[in-house]
Every structure is written in C-alpha cells, then in structure tokens.
Design an enzyme around this catalytic site. Structure first.
Site, PDB file in Angstrom:
ATOM      1  N   ASN A   1      -3.213   6.536  -0.555  1.00 44.43           N
ATOM      2  CA  ASN A   1      -2.579   6.652   0.758  1.00 44.43           C
ATOM      3  C   ASN A   1      -1.643   7.846   0.856  1.00 44.43           C
ATOM      4  OD1 ASN A   1      -3.917   4.554   1.975  1.00 44.43           O
ATOM      5  ND2 ASN A   1      -2.407   3.015   1.383  1.00 44.43           N
TER       6      ASN A   1
ATOM      7  N   GLU B   1      -5.917  -0.142  -7.218  1.00 46.50           N
ATOM      8  CA  GLU B   1      -4.855   0.705  -7.758  1.00 46.50           C
ATOM      9  C   GLU B   1      -3.847  -0.205  -8.467  1.00 46.50           C
ATOM     10  OE1 GLU B   1      -4.006   4.775  -5.282  1.00 46.50           O
ATOM     11  OE2 GLU B   1      -3.379   2.929  -4.315  1.00 46.50           O
TER      12      GLU B   1
ATOM     13  N   HIS C   1      -2.759  -2.943  -5.772  1.00 46.91           N
ATOM     14  CA  HIS C   1      -3.114  -2.514  -4.412  1.00 46.91           C
ATOM     15  C   HIS C   1      -4.623  -2.646  -4.206  1.00 46.91           C
ATOM     16  CE1 HIS C   1      -3.585   0.947  -1.317  1.00 46.91           C
ATOM     17  NE2 HIS C   1      -3.551  -0.233  -0.725  1.00 46.91           N
TER      18      HIS C   1
ATOM     19  N   SER D   1       0.818  -1.216   0.000  1.00 46.44           N
ATOM     20  CA  SER D   1       0.000   0.000   0.000  1.00 46.44           C
ATOM     21  C   SER D   1       0.851   1.264   0.000  1.00 46.44           C
ATOM     22  CB  SER D   1      -0.929   0.010   1.215  1.00 46.44           C
ATOM     23  OG  SER D   1      -0.192  -0.115   2.407  1.00 46.44           O
TER      24      SER D   1
END
Length: 706
Positions: A484, A446, A434, A413
């Site tokens: 993130n 992702e 991800h 991540s």
C-alpha cells in the site's frame, strides 16, 4: 545380484531386471548428476547380458519434478536431457518407467521416452514449462501428441496444469488401483513382456494433420490468444505441437529446440523464472533459523466478522483449524457467519466443495460477543475499523484476556504496528498479518514485524501461512508497509494526470495495455473511492503541502460518487453492471478543479508520460523501501505486487521489470518528467538515492544488498 550407486541414481540388477532408482531429494530435479546417472545406468544395462529389462523409477514420493532450472544460467550441461532420452528411447532392451508419484516437466518427458509407463490411479502428471516462459524442450511437444489426442496434448502443454493419469490412458500401459499395488502390478507387467510387445518407441508413431485436428488447433489458438496476452510461450507451445503433426519426428524435435531457445531469450521467460525463484525466496529470512522454536497454532480467534474478518476465518477453517469469531453485537455476528456459509454454499454449487465439506468447515467456526471466550486461543487476528484508537482499544482488551504466549496480530493495511503494540504489556507477541481482499481468495500475506516482535512469533506466522495456503512475505513497519505504500504514488500520479487533462479511460488503457488487470481509476471505483478519501483525510500532515493532492477524487466523493457501489465514480455504471462507462462530467470536474488550483491543463499527455509517472514512481517508491530495509530484497516486492495487486507475472514484478528496462532508463525518464513538471516534479518525482546510485554504477535491484 549386482549393485552400483551414486548420489543421484542407484543402479541394481536382480532377476534380469536392471533398476535405475532416482534418489535426488527433494524432487529428483534432472540435474547433470542425475542425467549422468541415468545415461550410465542405461549403458551398463545394455552391456550386461544378464539384463533383459530396464526399469526407471524413484525412491521418493515423486518420480521427478523436472529440470533443475538453476542450471539455466549455464555451465557444463552435458549430457543434455534430450541426449539422455534419445539413449533411452533407442535402447535395444525394453525400458519401463514406474511412477510412484507425480512427474512434471522433464520428469514426464523422461517417462514418455521410455517404452512402457506404469503408475497408480490417483497420480497426476504435467508439463508446466509454460509457467516459466518456455516450452517442453526434451521432446514433450513431440511425444505427448503421439500418445494422446490433440486437444489433451495442447491443453496440457499450453496451460501447464497437472492432469490425472486416469485421463491419459494412451500414456500409461498399466494404472494400478492404489499406490500399494504398484509393486505387484509392475512385477506382473514385466513378466508379460515378450518379443512382440517388448519395445514400443513413441517416436515410431506417425501423425498427420487432418481437418478435425486442424479445427482443434484453430480453436485452441483462438482461445490462447484471448487468455494469454502479454505472454510469449503459449503460442510457441502450439507451434511446437503442430510440428508433431506436420514434420517427421527428428525435424519436430529440431523445431521444438529452436522454439525453446527463442522462448528462453525473451524478457517474459526471464521474468517468469525470476518470479519462480522469488516466491520460494520469500520464505527465506534472517529473522529466525532452524533452532528457533515455533508456537503451536491449534485455535484461532478473529476480531470482526465483516467481509475481511470472515474471509480470514475461512482460511483457517479450510485448513482444519477451529476459529472463534468475535463481534460486539449478536446481529453482526450472525450476519458474518451467514455470509461465510453463503460463500461455502456458492463453492459447493460450482462443484468445488461437497456439502459434507461445507458442513465440516462450518463446524469449525463459532461465534461470541464476549472477549473472555478468547482466553485459550493461540492466535488472535484483529480485523476492525482502520483507526488507531479503535485498534489500540482492541489490543488492550486482548492483552488482559489472552493467555501468555498467544500471538496478537493486526490485519491493519496502513497503521503503525509499533504503536498498536504499546497498548499491550507484551509487544514481543504483537505482529501484523495483512491479508488482501478477498482474504479467502488472495494468496498474499504481508507479515509485518514490529520493533519488538519475537523471532519465534515471526517464524510461527511465516510457517502458519503455508498451512493456510498463503504466500507470506516478511516486511517492516512504515505507512502502508510495502504494497500500500507503493500504490500511493501510483494512485497519486493517476489522479494528478486527470487534473492535468488526461481522461480516466486513457490512464486506465495505458496501464491495462502494460498488463495490469485494471487501471487505477477502475480499481478505485471497484474498491470504493471513499476508502482513499478517508486515507487522505488521515494523512493530511503528509500531503497538506500539495493542495491539489487527490483534488478530483475528493470532489467525486463529496458529490456522492463513491464508485461502483453508488453507480458513479470516476466512471458511471448501469444498474447491475460492473462495466465502466466514460462520464464527461468527470472531465468537467477536473477542469474546474484545475482552474481553481492554478493547474494548467494539457491536451498532449502521452501514453509514455502516463506510464512513467504512474509506474516508474511506484518503482521509485520500491527503491526507497528497499533502501530503508522495509523489504529485505527486491524479489519480495515483486512477490507482493504479483500476488497482491495483479502485476503481470510475465514482467516478473515491478523491480524485475525495472531491472529489465534498465535502471539508467528508469532514472532518465523520471528526471525528464520531474524537470518538465516544475514545482510539482520537484515535490513528488525526485528519484531515490538508491535508484541514482545503482543507475550510476550499472547495478540492478536484484543484486542489491543493504
């Protein structure tokens, strides 16, 4: 037999029946060309003495997907769909809609304006306009209630969900048992039409608002108010349907049109329509083209059978793709497989799966403790502990056992995919996939392209995402990628505000009132505060210049307050409850930390300051990502935030929201608080170069091209 043809609608006459066959691939969107074809066809049929009946149908496996919303931006729209439907409804010869597939939005409205409707039992129809921030604008709110009960009409229009035709007997005059019998059944039905039943105009049905119906409206209104906060259109849908019971048909249509235009003028409609296109645009990337080959994905392996690995495995099993789960210890492997079975069994208890489906999916899952058993997989996804040395060791082993051409993917991540790829002799086969937790539920994926990732690997993974029912967004390599990386300043400012004197409940309230499903402190408690703690520990080189960074959160973790799982975090929790309870001790901890660090606490932190510092810094980070090319377009960021973080779709995503507010306003507010916060503001609230330049030129993120 006579026949005429245009690109959108084929017209032919045979044995007294004029057939208007819509043929505008892929979904018979009701474009101007198709509307003209329909109105011309009906006109021709009415003028032809040899024609006794008119049939409107489709050559595609769908009747019509509805309006062509690309036309919403303007241009010559004549004839408008209501004009076409009025022509059909008032035709002096019977008009029969034959649905060889689904009808949605304007497609269903077209069918409702016909005098008869025929379809097959497994078909579905719907009026999904509410999902675009609008309501049915071509008579759907007036005709549907005249054919079904109020509860059904309201539910269909307010939720926008597809409905099985078998639940709509009032809408369909004939429902064939199978698609194959539709043609013969239509022929028989047409032959049964005679003078007394030939023309049945929906508009001739009269309705009135009795006590029972009023009670239905009251109940639906109350429920809608609870479940659609922030959205504009749902309550307007109810208002439009009410007109079917309280107004004459023509007045009801005028009321519907007025409400439709009111919806169209809202930021919610602009946001929802933006997101509709954004989701589809996410799959259009410049890293491959039609000539790029795809690699076959017939067998998949997952490294790690924990919560994330198990969830990822379920996606593939759900799609019928065999999966091998690898754990180093048999006990962990058995535990992981047992958890997957438990998840499937829970779905079966809720009626979402049959027991046979549970067993079929479990039969696609196997386990191993030996890397050698992965020799023939086409794709392997690593989902192990988030530490670089662990990841690289896994990839080094995979490099030695996996066959040539196997795709090696990491579910990291935050970590650098380029560095992970150096552990292999085939960096062109390495990519990031991800998944978001829980991986078997969350729609977002992702897809992280590394510097050397091959185009066919990218294409294969983007296409594969569709097979496992994910929305894939292609992003580049940086800390945290897009989602993130942007959540970092969001959480940073929330924690800083706590240090400065705001309470967790005030910050969370501002963000939930904005539309987020939960505030940053509740989100941290649910995820586990220790997760953020370990990320901060691993990033000391990037944050050590700010000794107050995450200070209160760090103290909470060091005190054993890890969130919900420990019963205490930013909030406290009753045993067995997920309801956060404000804890005065947290404010005391913040006060002590502020004193230790020389941070002045304030009692005047406003809701506006919280929103600007938490949400506008997230947007500013998005601008940096866009400028760096980590995301190809701002709409990709919006898709990531709506599907990955619960950003309210009625705001369209953070970048669409910023465009709606105005980038000049975003910039001014950021600069205001940067200047007020002195050294801290200079450190963390500097606007990005892209935000400054776009605001100066009156530009938008939507139209930015790197």
């Amino acid at each position: 037999m006579t026949q005429a043809e245009n690109n959108a609608v084929m017209y032919e006459v045979k044995d007294g029946v004029a057939k208007l066959v819509m043929q505008s691939a892929p979904v018979n969107a009701l474009s101007r060309a198709l509307r003209m074809g329909l109105i011309d066809g009906v006109t021709n049929a009415l003028q032809d003495d040899s024609v006794s009946t008119i049939v409107i149908t489709s050559s595609l496996p769908i009747f019509s997907g509805g309006a062509d919303i690309s036309e919403f931006s303007g241009g010559d729209l004549s004839p408008m769909l209501p004009e076409v439907l009025d022509k059909i409804e008032h035709a002096s010869k019977p008009v029969v809609a034959v649905l060889p597939g689904p009808a949605f939005g304007g497609g269903l409205e077209l069918a409702l304006a016909c005098h008869h409707r025929i379809t097959f039992a497994s078909n579905k129809v719907g009026l999904p306009e509410v999902n675009l921030g609008i309501l049915p604008g071509a008579g759907g709110t007036q005709r549907l209630p005249r054919l079904v009960d109020a509860q059904t009409a309201l539910t269909m229009i307010v939720t926008g969900k597809p409905t099985p035709v078998t639940k709509l007997p009032g809408v369909f005059d004939k429902i064939s048992e199978t698609p194959e019998s539709l043609l013969a059944d239509t022929r028989d039905y047409l032959s049964s039409l005679n003078g007394s039943n030939a023309i049945k105009r929906t508009c001739d049905i009269t309705l009135s608002m009795d006590e029972k119906t009023q009670a239905v409206f009251d109940a639906v209104t109350q429920q809608t108010q609870k479940t659609t906060k922030g959205f504009y259109a749902p309550l307007k849908c109810i208002e439009a349907v009410r007109g079917a019971y309280t107004l004459a048909f023509e007045d009801g249509l005028k009321n519907e049109s007025k409400l439709f235009l009111a919806c169209m003028a809202t930021p919610q409609a602009r946001a929802q329509q933006h997101f509709f296109f954004a989701e589809r645009a996410a799959g259009h990337v410049n890293d491959f083209d039609k000539s790029t080959p795809e690699r076959a994905i017939n067998r998949v392996a997952i490294i790690g059978a924990g919560t994330m690995g198990g969830g990822i495995a379920m996606n593939f099993a759900n799609a019928g793709i065999p999966v091998t789960l690898l754990e180093l210890k048999e006990e962990a492997l058995e535990k992981g497989l047992a958890l997957i079975r438990k998840n499937y069994e829970n779905s079966a208890k809720k009626g979402k799966l049959t027991q046979a489906q549970v067993e079929a999916r479990m039969s696609l899952l196997s386990g191993t403790t030996a890397y050698e058993d992965l020799a023939d997989v086409d794709l392997v996804i690593e989902a192990v502990f988030e530490k670089m040395e662990v990841k690289k060791a896994v990839f080094s082993t995979l490099d030695s056992v996996c066959k040539p051409g196997a795709i090696l993917a990491s579910n990291t991540s935050t970590l650098d995919i380029d560095e992970i790829a150096t552990a292999t002799s085939r960096p062109e086969d390495v990519i990031g996939l991800h998944f978001f937790s829980p991986a078997n539920v969350m729609k977002l994926l992702e897809v992280v392209k590394a510097e050397k990732t091959a185009p066919d690997v990218i294409k294969t993974c983007m296409k594969m995402a569709k097979k496992i029912r994910k929305v894939a967004v292609l992003v580049g390599v940086c800390f945290g990628f897009v989602g993130n990386r942007m959540i970092e300043p969001y959480g940073r400012e929330a924690n800083r505000l706590l240090l400065e004197g705001a309470s967790p409940e005030q910050v969370d309230r501002v963000l939930t009132e904005f539309g987020m499903p939960m505030g940053p402190f509740t989100m941290g408690d649910m995820a586990g505060l220790d997760i953020g703690y370990y990320v901060r520990q691993s990033r000391q080189e990037h944050i050590s210049h700010d000794p107050a960074y995450g200070a209160v959160a760090d103290r909470l973790v060091e005190m054993g307050r890890n969130g919900l799982k420990s019963g205490r975090g930013a909030y406290q929790y009753e045993p067995g409850s997920r309801v956060p309870i404000p804890d005065p001790e947290v404010l005391d901890i913040a006060k002590k930390e502020a004193h230790r660090l020389g941070v002045k606490q304030r009692s005047d932190i406003s809701d506006e300051e919280i929103l600007v510092r938490v949400m506008f810094t997230l947007i500013n980070e998005g601008a940096c990502i866009l400028e760096e090319g980590i995301a190809a377009k701002s709409s990709d960021i919006d898709v990531i935030y709506v599907y990955g973080y619960g950003f309210p779709v009625y705001r369209g995503g953070p970048m669409q929201y910023a465009d709606e507010v105005g980038l000049g306003t975003i910039l001014d507010k950021l600069v205001t608080y940067r200047d007020q916060l002195g050294d801290y503001g200079d450190m963390w609230l500097q606007p990005s170069d892209l935000l400054i330049s776009l605001a100066k030129d009156g530009g938008t993120f939507k139209h930015y091209q790197k």
